[in-house]
Design a protein around this motif. Structure first.
Motif, PDB file in Angstrom:
ATOM      1  N   ILE A  93       0.838  -1.207   0.000  1.00 16.91           N
ATOM      2  CA  ILE A  93       0.000   0.000   0.000  1.00 16.91           C
ATOM      3  C   ILE A  93       0.867   1.248   0.000  1.00 16.91           C
ATOM      4  CG2 ILE A  93      -1.738   1.294   1.287  1.00 16.91           C
ATOM      5  CD1 ILE A  93      -2.670  -1.422   2.440  1.00 16.91           C
ATOM      6  N   PHE A  94       1.880   1.267   0.872  1.00 13.71           N
ATOM      7  CA  PHE A  94       2.753   2.427   0.982  1.00 13.71           C
ATOM      8  C   PHE A  94       3.489   2.681  -0.325  1.00 13.71           C
ATOM      9  CE2 PHE A  94       6.436   4.913   2.312  1.00 13.71           C
ATOM     10  CZ  PHE A  94       5.883   5.782   3.233  1.00 13.71           C
ATOM     11  N   SER A  95       3.959   1.611  -0.966  1.00 17.20           N
ATOM     12  CA  SER A  95       4.695   1.764  -2.222  1.00 17.20           C
ATOM     13  C   SER A  95       3.784   2.287  -3.335  1.00 17.20           C
ATOM     14  CB  SER A  95       5.343   0.441  -2.639  1.00 17.20           C
ATOM     15  OG  SER A  95       4.369  -0.533  -2.963  1.00 17.20           O
ATOM     16  N   LEU A  96       2.476   1.971  -3.263  1.00 21.41           N
ATOM     17  CA  LEU A  96       1.530   2.548  -4.219  1.00 21.41           C
ATOM     18  C   LEU A  96       1.533   4.070  -4.101  1.00 21.41           C
ATOM     19  CD1 LEU A  96      -0.785   2.420  -6.281  1.00 21.41           C
ATOM     20  CD2 LEU A  96      -2.371   2.101  -4.354  1.00 21.41           C
ATOM     21  N   GLY A  97       1.567   4.568  -2.875  1.00 20.80           N
ATOM     22  CA  GLY A  97       1.659   6.010  -2.655  1.00 20.80           C
ATOM     23  C   GLY A  97       2.931   6.585  -3.238  1.00 20.80           C
ATOM     24  N   LEU A  98       4.041   5.857  -3.070  1.00 24.42           N
ATOM     25  CA  LEU A  98       5.311   6.324  -3.633  1.00 24.42           C
ATOM     26  C   LEU A  98       5.244   6.405  -5.153  1.00 24.42           C
ATOM     27  CD1 LEU A  98       7.908   4.337  -1.470  1.00 24.42           C
ATOM     28  CD2 LEU A  98       7.165   6.707  -1.185  1.00 24.42           C
ATOM     29  N   LEU A  99       4.627   5.399  -5.788  1.00 20.45           N
ATOM     30  CA  LEU A  99       4.524   5.390  -7.243  1.00 20.45           C
ATOM     31  C   LEU A  99       3.633   6.524  -7.752  1.00 20.45           C
ATOM     32  CD1 LEU A  99       4.172   1.550  -7.936  1.00 20.45           C
ATOM     33  CD2 LEU A  99       6.214   2.970  -8.202  1.00 20.45           C
ATOM     34  N   LEU A 130      -5.922   6.802  14.448  1.00 17.81           N
ATOM     35  CA  LEU A 130      -5.779   6.460  15.864  1.00 17.81           C
ATOM     36  C   LEU A 130      -7.126   6.247  16.546  1.00 17.81           C
ATOM     37  CD1 LEU A 130      -2.951   8.932  16.962  1.00 17.81           C
ATOM     38  CD2 LEU A 130      -2.744   6.553  16.249  1.00 17.81           C
ATOM     39  N   LEU A 131      -8.182   6.804  15.996  1.00 15.54           N
ATOM     40  CA  LEU A 131      -9.504   6.636  16.587  1.00 15.54           C
ATOM     41  C   LEU A 131     -10.012   5.207  16.432  1.00 15.54           C
ATOM     42  CD1 LEU A 131     -11.222   9.935  15.347  1.00 15.54           C
ATOM     43  CD2 LEU A 131     -10.194   9.473  17.586  1.00 15.54           C
ATOM     44  N   PHE A 132      -9.448   4.486  15.481  1.00 10.14           N
ATOM     45  CA  PHE A 132      -9.897   3.126  15.210  1.00 10.14           C
ATOM     46  C   PHE A 132      -8.864   2.106  15.677  1.00 10.14           C
ATOM     47  CE2 PHE A 132     -12.041   5.954  12.277  1.00 10.14           C
ATOM     48  CZ  PHE A 132     -13.374   5.579  12.434  1.00 10.14           C
ATOM     49  N   HIS A 133      -7.817   1.920  14.874  1.00 11.92           N
ATOM     50  CA  HIS A 133      -6.789   0.951  15.257  1.00 11.92           C
ATOM     51  C   HIS A 133      -5.453   1.402  14.679  1.00 11.92           C
ATOM     52  CE1 HIS A 133      -4.808  -2.735  16.316  1.00 11.92           C
ATOM     53  NE2 HIS A 133      -4.486  -2.959  15.057  1.00 11.92           N
ATOM     54  N   SER A 134      -4.485   1.608  15.547  1.00 16.60           N
ATOM     55  CA  SER A 134      -3.170   2.080  15.121  1.00 16.60           C
ATOM     56  C   SER A 134      -2.388   0.924  14.504  1.00 16.60           C
ATOM     57  CB  SER A 134      -2.420   2.654  16.323  1.00 16.60           C
ATOM     58  OG  SER A 134      -1.196   3.196  15.919  1.00 16.60           O
ATOM     59  N   SER A 135      -2.089   1.034  13.224  1.00 13.31           N
ATOM     60  CA  SER A 135      -1.326  -0.016  12.537  1.00 13.31           C
ATOM     61  C   SER A 135      -0.600   0.583  11.350  1.00 13.31           C
ATOM     62  CB  SER A 135      -2.253  -1.134  12.049  1.00 13.31           C
ATOM     63  OG  SER A 135      -3.070  -0.684  10.990  1.00 13.31           O
ATOM     64  N   ILE A 136       0.462  -0.055  10.924  1.00  9.41           N
ATOM     65  CA  ILE A 136       1.208   0.467   9.785  1.00  9.41           C
ATOM     66  C   ILE A 136       0.410   0.312   8.491  1.00  9.41           C
ATOM     67  CG2 ILE A 136       3.460   0.175  10.852  1.00  9.41           C
ATOM     68  CD1 ILE A 136       3.857  -2.346   9.244  1.00  9.41           C
ATOM     69  N   ILE A 137      -0.556  -0.608   8.463  1.00  8.31           N
ATOM     70  CA  ILE A 137      -1.418  -0.722   7.288  1.00  8.31           C
ATOM     71  C   ILE A 137      -2.312   0.516   7.192  1.00  8.31           C
ATOM     72  CG2 ILE A 137      -3.334  -1.989   6.237  1.00  8.31           C
ATOM     73  CD1 ILE A 137      -2.108  -4.563   7.248  1.00  8.31           C
ATOM     74  N   GLY A 138      -2.926   0.897   8.305  1.00 13.94           N
ATOM     75  CA  GLY A 138      -3.763   2.098   8.328  1.00 13.94           C
ATOM     76  C   GLY A 138      -2.969   3.345   8.005  1.00 13.94           C
ATOM     77  N   PHE A 139      -1.763   3.448   8.561  1.00 14.95           N
ATOM     78  CA  PHE A 139      -0.898   4.590   8.275  1.00 14.95           C
ATOM     79  C   PHE A 139      -0.560   4.658   6.776  1.00 14.95           C
ATOM     80  CE2 PHE A 139       0.929   4.106  12.823  1.00 14.95           C
ATOM     81  CZ  PHE A 139      -0.171   4.775  13.341  1.00 14.95           C
ATOM     82  N   SER A 140      -0.350   3.505   6.156  1.00 14.85           N
ATOM     83  CA  SER A 140      -0.001   3.458   4.736  1.00 14.85           C
ATOM     84  C   SER A 140      -1.178   3.878   3.861  1.00 14.85           C
ATOM     85  CB  SER A 140       0.460   2.052   4.352  1.00 14.85           C
ATOM     86  OG  SER A 140       1.617   1.674   5.086  1.00 14.85           O
ATOM     87  N   VAL A 141      -2.391   3.492   4.246  1.00 15.08           N
ATOM     88  CA  VAL A 141      -3.584   3.854   3.471  1.00 15.08           C
ATOM     89  C   VAL A 141      -3.767   5.372   3.417  1.00 15.08           C
ATOM     90  CG1 VAL A 141      -6.106   3.769   3.409  1.00 15.08           C
ATOM     91  CG2 VAL A 141      -4.807   1.677   3.832  1.00 15.08           C
ATOM     92  N   VAL A 142      -3.640   6.031   4.550  1.00 16.14           N
ATOM     93  CA  VAL A 142      -3.851   7.484   4.561  1.00 16.14           C
ATOM     94  C   VAL A 142      -2.721   8.212   3.845  1.00 16.14           C
ATOM     95  CG1 VAL A 142      -5.252   7.400   6.650  1.00 16.14           C
ATOM     96  CG2 VAL A 142      -2.790   7.769   6.853  1.00 16.14           C
ATOM     97  N   PHE A 143      -1.546   7.605   3.778  1.00 15.97           N
ATOM     98  CA  PHE A 143      -0.455   8.197   2.988  1.00 15.97           C
ATOM     99  C   PHE A 143      -0.858   8.264   1.513  1.00 15.97           C
ATOM    100  CE2 PHE A 143       3.386   7.173   0.369  1.00 15.97           C
ATOM    101  CZ  PHE A 143       3.972   8.427   0.428  1.00 15.97           C
ATOM    102  N   VAL A 144      -1.474   7.185   1.011  1.00 16.00           N
ATOM    103  CA  VAL A 144      -1.927   7.166  -0.383  1.00 16.00           C
ATOM    104  C   VAL A 144      -2.975   8.249  -0.628  1.00 16.00           C
ATOM    105  CG1 VAL A 144      -3.089   5.799  -2.156  1.00 16.00           C
ATOM    106  CG2 VAL A 144      -1.401   4.717  -0.660  1.00 16.00           C
ATOM    107  N   ILE A 145      -3.907   8.403   0.297  1.00 17.21           N
ATOM    108  CA  ILE A 145      -4.958   9.417   0.152  1.00 17.21           C
ATOM    109  C   ILE A 145      -4.342  10.815   0.076  1.00 17.21           C
ATOM    110  CG2 ILE A 145      -6.969  10.472   1.261  1.00 17.21           C
ATOM    111  CD1 ILE A 145      -7.576   7.733   2.499  1.00 17.21           C
TER     112      ILE A 145
END
Length: 445
Positions: free
Chosen positions: A143-149, A189-204
């Motif tokens: 997911i994070f690499s999608l944001g990078l691309l 953080l209101l839901f669940h702190s995880s690197i997957i969640g962090f990566s999703v919002v990076f793409v947005i």
């Protein structure tokens, strides 16, 4: 006065947001996850530099060439420049062709980057991840690499806006993207702190940056005027590619010089120590970025002064750029040095900065890095890139020396600092400042 320093102020605000947002996002990751996840997240964030690597020197080449066309150039040159008169008009057919070719090049680069960033990076993180976390980390990296691309694909907006003389508009887009990334990360953080969640919002946040960039790009007067002309038939890619390849090779060398050691640290140091090293380097990369704000703003002006042969103006602009950039860097380091321990203790971070002795050594290494990189940028305004081989060789020997010192000695982090410091000091740190002095100052009338 406000107009004169408006771009600089906007640039400083942009870099402040560039530093603050990722730093807070890093802190959130370190505070809300365990040390293993936190260290991986820090390394994720450090991989954002891959955008600069795959840009492969296209951005500075784009800035210069767009600046030349806006300045009145009727043709582009592979090497050197053609002088123009003060009353030269813009060739919009040439500008349109240049813009089209730049977009195409970025799309091709993104395809190549997919195989190396997404697939190659996935292999790297699978290798360094603890077995019980490997699947989660690979999904997050995908997911994070999608944001990078996506960031790489839309990157052309930034150098084009800079070349058009409205770099502040690219700053607005970056600020919008970075702040949205920060806000959305807090929302996670209101839901669940995880690197997957962090990566999703990076793409947005990348899409938000793109939307703002597109808005300013399409409303620019010179861009609008290209819509009513017939595009020049002759491709500009040969002219772009000539120095882009050179600068791209330099980018590869720069990556090996400043970032490849992070990958080596991840392989040979304990994960927590590798995280601390990476966390610390992020600060120095931020200080370099702030220090380079002024020279980035000045590139179009410097290119114009070179075109017109205004030696006195060049001397004043170069001296001002160096003095202001170095002052900003020194002030930034002193602030960081004083607050480093307080921040990690106050925030109760699971990954800390390196010890103070390492901070001082790194400060010296990166101060020299800043001064010679500014001088190298000044040299490129002449549409010449004489530092390809030195950058590549320096990067190679830094990687080799770092590897040997980590594998066969117990120097640890000190070995990484020694490798970069000694090899850069042996050539690049003095060569390019001396070159700028000889070419722009020593024969002044």
């Amino acid at each position: 006065m406000i107009k004169k320093y408006g771009q600089l102020l906007t640039g400083l605000i942009n870099q402040f947001v560039n530093i603050l947002s990722p730093f807070i996002i890093t802190v959130i990751g370190l505070k809300t996850t365990d040390a293993e996840h936190g260290s991986i997240w820090v390394i994720f964030l450090s991989m954002m530099v891959l955008i600069n690597l795959f840009d492969f020197g296209l951005s500075p080449t784009t800035i210069r060439n767009v600046s030349y066309v806006i300045g009145g150039a009727k043709t582009l040159q592979k090497d050197g420049i053609v002088a123009i008169s003060d009353d030269a008009i813009i060739s919009f057919p040439l500008l349109l062709r240049l813009l089209k070719d730049i977009k195409h090049i970025y799309s091709y680069i993104t395809v190549v980057a997919f195989f190396i960033i997404t697939l190659g990076g996935g292999g790297y993180f699978w290798l360094i991840s603890p077995e019980h976390l490997a699947t989660e980390i690979i999904i997050a990296w995908g997911i994070f690499s999608l944001g990078l691309l996506l960031n790489l694909y839309y990157l052309y907006y930034t150098p084009v806006l800079c070349g058009l003389g409205v770099i502040q508009h690219s700053y607005y887009a970056n600020i919008a993207g970075k702040l949205s990334w920060l806000v959305l990360t807090m929302f996670v953080l209101l839901f669940h702190s995880s690197i997957i969640g962090f990566s999703v919002v990076f793409v947005i946040s990348i899409f938000i940056n793109r939307a703002v960039s597109s808005y300013f790009y399409n409303r620019n007067d010179n861009i609008r005027k290209t819509k009513n002309v017939v595009m020049q038939s002759e491709s500009t890619i040969p002219f772009i590619a000539y120095n882009t390849i050179k600068l791209g090779t330099v980018s590869l060398g720069s990556f090996m010089i400043s970032r490849a050691t992070i990958l080596i640290a991840g392989l040979y140091l304990p994960l927590a120590l590798a995280g601390a090293y990476t966390f610390t380097l992020q600060v120095y990369m931020a200080l370099l970025a702030v220090g380079n704000v002024f020279v980035t703003i000045k590139v179009p002006q410097l290119s114009s002064l070179v075109l017109r042969g205004d030696r006195t103006g060049l001397q004043k602009s170069i001296a001002k750029t160096l003095s202001l950039s170095c002052s900003i860097y020194i002030l930034g380091f002193l602030t960081f040095y004083v607050l480093a321990n307080f921040l990690t203790e106050f925030l109760n971070l699971k990954v800390h900065f390196l010890d103070s002795k390492f901070l001082v050594l790194l400060a010296v290494v990166y101060f020299l890095e800043l001064t010679h990189s500014i001088c190298a940028t000044v040299i490129t305004t002449q549409n010449k890139v004489p530092f390809v081989k030195p950058a590549l060789l320096s990067g190679f020997f830094i990687v080799l020396t770092s590897y040997l010192l980590l594998k066969y000695t117990d120097l640890g982090v000190m070995g990484l600092i020694i490798a970069q410091g000694i090899i850069q000091l042996s050539y690049n740190n003095w060569k390019w400042p001396v070159t700028v002095y000889k070419e722009f100052f020593s024969y002044a009338k």
